[in-house]
Scaffold this motif. Structure first.
Motif, mmCIF file in Angstrom:
data_model
loop_
_atom_site.group_PDB
_atom_site.id
_atom_site.type_symbol
_atom_site.label_atom_id
_atom_site.label_comp_id
_atom_site.label_asym_id
_atom_site.label_seq_id
_atom_site.Cartn_x
_atom_site.Cartn_y
_atom_site.Cartn_z
ATOM 1 N N LEU A 44 -5.099 -8.156 -24.288
ATOM 2 C CA LEU A 44 -4.283 -7.030 -24.765
ATOM 3 C C LEU A 44 -4.863 -6.425 -26.040
ATOM 4 C CD1 LEU A 44 -0.706 -8.449 -24.110
ATOM 5 C CD2 LEU A 44 -1.753 -6.454 -22.994
ATOM 6 N N VAL A 45 -5.373 -7.279 -26.927
ATOM 7 C CA VAL A 45 -6.013 -6.786 -28.158
ATOM 8 C C VAL A 45 -7.219 -5.931 -27.788
ATOM 9 C CG1 VAL A 45 -7.313 -7.483 -30.221
ATOM 10 C CG2 VAL A 45 -5.198 -8.686 -29.608
ATOM 11 N N LEU A 47 -7.837 -4.428 -24.923
ATOM 12 C CA LEU A 47 -7.379 -3.240 -24.216
ATOM 13 C C LEU A 47 -7.058 -2.127 -25.203
ATOM 14 C CD1 LEU A 47 -6.375 -2.217 -21.315
ATOM 15 C CD2 LEU A 47 -4.101 -2.872 -22.153
ATOM 16 N N LYS A 48 -6.364 -2.477 -26.272
ATOM 17 C CA LYS A 48 -5.997 -1.503 -27.299
ATOM 18 C C LYS A 48 -7.237 -1.026 -28.057
ATOM 19 C CE LYS A 48 -3.318 0.760 -30.160
ATOM 20 N NZ LYS A 48 -2.898 2.098 -29.786
ATOM 21 N N TYR A 49 -8.110 -1.972 -28.418
ATOM 22 C CA TYR A 49 -9.291 -1.631 -29.215
ATOM 23 C C TYR A 49 -10.290 -0.780 -28.432
ATOM 24 C CZ TYR A 49 -13.345 -2.040 -32.231
ATOM 25 O OH TYR A 49 -14.418 -1.749 -33.017
ATOM 26 N N ASP A 52 -7.777 2.160 -26.274
ATOM 27 C CA ASP A 52 -6.596 2.715 -26.926
ATOM 28 C C ASP A 52 -5.426 2.785 -25.929
ATOM 29 O OD1 ASP A 52 -5.235 3.584 -29.171
ATOM 30 O OD2 ASP A 52 -5.604 5.707 -28.737
ATOM 31 N N MET A 53 -5.287 1.700 -25.166
ATOM 32 C CA MET A 53 -4.275 1.619 -24.112
ATOM 33 C C MET A 53 -3.262 0.536 -24.457
ATOM 34 S SD MET A 53 -5.122 1.008 -20.096
ATOM 35 C CE MET A 53 -4.129 1.778 -18.849
ATOM 36 N N GLU A 54 -2.003 0.845 -24.258
ATOM 37 C CA GLU A 54 -0.922 -0.103 -24.527
ATOM 38 C C GLU A 54 -0.599 -0.908 -23.269
ATOM 39 O OE1 GLU A 54 0.306 -0.555 -27.503
ATOM 40 O OE2 GLU A 54 -0.645 1.172 -28.459
ATOM 41 N N ARG A 55 0.055 -2.038 -23.472
ATOM 42 C CA ARG A 55 0.458 -2.918 -22.374
ATOM 43 C C ARG A 55 1.263 -2.165 -21.318
ATOM 44 N NH1 ARG A 55 2.730 -8.695 -22.840
ATOM 45 N NH2 ARG A 55 2.392 -8.297 -25.032
#
Length: 193
Positions: A44-45, A47-49, A52-55
C-alpha cells in the motif's frame, strides 16, 4: 455458485505496483474472470508512492478483496477453487516465505495453497542485482512447480513507453492462465513475421 474462473492477485512492497494494478485493470474487462486481491501494508505504501493511488481506488479494480492477516479467508484453503496465484510485484521477503512454506500472512499462505494444490503460481520478483539467497529461493519455488517471472522487457517489440513494457509482461503472465491477452503484447513470430 459462480462459474467464473478465479485468480488471486497479490501485491507486496517491492517496486512495480503497476504490474498488479494493470493486471487487475485487464481482468476487470474480462467477464469470465473473478479477481481476489490481497496487498501487504508495504504494498500500500508503494502503491501510493509509485502511482499516487489510494487503497480504495485499488480495491475498486478487484472483485473481492482480502486483508493481509485474514488467514481464515477463502483463498487460504485449497478447497476454494482458483486458477492460481500471481504475486506482482513480489518482494524478496515474500519470495523467501513462499520458498520455505512460511505462511505468516495471506499472501504467502495463498501461494502455499496454490503450490500444494498444484495450481499455477507466478511470482514477479522486482530486485536487482540478486544475491545467492534470492537465487536459491527462486530455485526452490521453481522446484515446487512455481514460475519465477521477472518483468524483463523484450526489446524486439521496440516498445516506446513504460506502459507498453508493462502491458507486455502483464499480457504474457495472463496468457499463462489462458486469459485472452490480445493487444497487450506482440508474440515473437521470427524475423519474417
Amino acid at each position: 455458485m459462480s462459474d467464473k474462473k478465479r485468480l488471486v492477485i497479490a501485491m507486496t512492497g517491492a517496486t512495480g505496483a503497476i504490474y498488479g494494478v494493470r493486471m487487475l485493470q485487464v481482468l476487470r474487462e474480462r467477464d469470465e474472470w473473478e479477481t481476489h486481491l490481497v496487498i501487504s501494508s508495504a504494498g500500500l505504501v508503494n502503491l501510493k508512492y509509485e502511482l499516487d493511488m489510494e487503497r480504495a481506488a485499488l480495491y475498486e479494480l478487484a472483485d473481492v478483496t482480502h486483508g493481509i492477516n485474514d488467514i481464515a479467508s477463502c483463498i487460504a484453503s485449497g478447497s476454494f477453487k482458483t486458477e492460481g496465484v500471481v504475486i506482482a510485484p513480489c518482494s524478496m521477503k515474500t519470495l523467501a516465505a513462499v520458498a520455505h512454506g512460511f505462511g505468516d500472512n495471506l499472501i504467502s499462505r495463498a501461494a502455499d495453497v496454490a503450490l500444494k494444490e498444484r495450481r499455477k503460481t507466478v511470482l514477479v520478483p522486482r530486485e536487482t542485482p540478486l544475491n545467492l539467497a534470492h537465487i536459491r529461493n527462486m530455485a526452490s519455488v521453481t522446484e515446487m512447480g512455481g514460475i519465477i517471472f521477472p518483468p524483463m522487457p523484450a526489446f524486439y517489440n521496440k516498445s516506446d513507453s513504460v506502459r507498453a513494457m508493462v502491458d507486455e509482461g502483464v499480457g504474457r503472465i495472463l496468457d499463462m492462465f489462458g486469459v485472452d491477452a490480445t493487444g497487450l503484447f506482440k508474440p515473437w513470430t521470427g524475423l519474417d513475421g
